[in-house]
Design an enzyme around this catalytic site. Structure first.
Site, PDB file in Angstrom:
ATOM      1  N   SER A  90       6.862  -2.086   0.348  1.00  0.00           N
ATOM      2  CA  SER A  90       5.724  -2.631   1.179  1.00  0.00           C
ATOM      3  C   SER A  90       5.653  -4.204   0.905  1.00  0.00           C
ATOM      4  CB  SER A  90       4.573  -1.865   1.002  1.00  0.00           C
ATOM      5  OG  SER A  90       3.662  -2.343   2.052  1.00  0.00           O
ATOM      6  N   ASN A  91       4.347  -4.744   1.375  1.00  0.00           N
ATOM      7  CA  ASN A  91       4.281  -6.238   1.162  1.00  0.00           C
ATOM      8  C   ASN A  91       2.802  -6.450   0.935  1.00  0.00           C
ATOM      9  OD1 ASN A  91       3.033  -6.714   3.674  1.00  0.00           O
ATOM     10  ND2 ASN A  91       5.007  -6.119   4.467  1.00  0.00           N
TER      11      ASN A  91
END
Ligand code: CTP
Ligand code: CA
Length: 225
Positions: free
Chosen positions: A33-34
């Protein structure tokens, strides 16, 4: 009353916003993810709602609560976000793509937990996700207004102008995510509004103030259409 009426400049409009990060699963318990918090997207949703529009957010996993009248469609992966937007985008007048969509996903997702036994190295193969903004930009009706974001760490202006063109957006909201007080997690942002007609550098301001400026631009743009 006059102020209230005047501020309802999005009355009768339907607004779609993508927000937050996506999760790209390696197995049932692990994902890539980020750092996106979703704050910018939800600030946009609340501003659009206050200005009288009907708002839908296609949202990746975030920990934000908002008004009950804002419709939230929860998704996790970029593919899910893409399919949901594809299904509903033609019903909306203004579409804003603030989600930090993962550009790649693991080529395969393990059905079961990946075990470390007998593996000193693990290589994950990634493949490109569909570009949601690009799809909508290429398929939009002339009456639809499209706003994209651009997260950059270098050559912000040139790279963002390229996105405006290549994704067929009406406005790109560009920011250098390395700048202090911009980008991920924080409540402020420092953005440049880029359209075909002009480039507007905004000073550091709250994400809700940035949201106001974006809709001011959109309303002006709609008036000229
Ligand atoms: N975007 C999208 N779907 C993707 C990737 C990006 O809708 N699969 C949208 C983002 O929501 C944003 C815009 O495209 O509005 C630009 O995203 P950004 O990550 O800044 O640029 P990319 O085009 O993905 O290129 P790169 O990450 O290589 O700079
Ligand atoms: Ca990207």
């Amino acid at each position: 009353i006059e102020k209230l009426l005047c501020s309802q400049d999005l009355a009768g409009k339907k607004v779609l916003i993508t927000a937050g990060p996506t999760r790209e699963y390696l197995d049932p318990i692990r994902f890539i993810s980020n750092r996106s918090s979703g704050k910018m997207g939800y600030a946009l949703a609340e501003e659009a709602y206050k200005r009288g529009s009907q708002v839908t957010v296609v949202s990746g996993p975030v920990s934000i609560n908002t008004y009950a009248d804002i419709e939230i469609i929860h998704v996790q992966t970029a593919s899910q976000m893409y399919h949901k937007v594809k299904e509903i985008y033609d019903q909306y007048d203004i579409l804003i793509f603030s989600a930090a969509v993962a550009d790649y996903r693991p080529k395969t997702t393990n059905q079961n937990k990946i075990k470390k036994e007998n593996k000193n190295e693990l290589t994950i193969e990634l493949i490109k996700n569909p570009d949601i903004l690009k799809f909508v930009g290429e398929n939009k009706k002339p009456s639809q207004v499209i706003v994209g974001f651009s997260a950059e760490t270098e050559n912000v202006l040139v790279n963002s102008q390229k996105k405006l063109e290549e994704k067929n957006a009406d406005l790109i909201v560009a920011n250098n995510v390395l700048e202090e007080g911009a980008g991920f997690d924080v409540d402020t942002n420092i953005v440049t509004l880029i359209s075909k007609e002009k480039i507007e550098n905004l000073p550091k301001m709250s994400k809700s103030e940035v949201a106001k400026r974006i809709f001011d631009h959109v309303v002006t743009y709609l008036c000229k259409m």
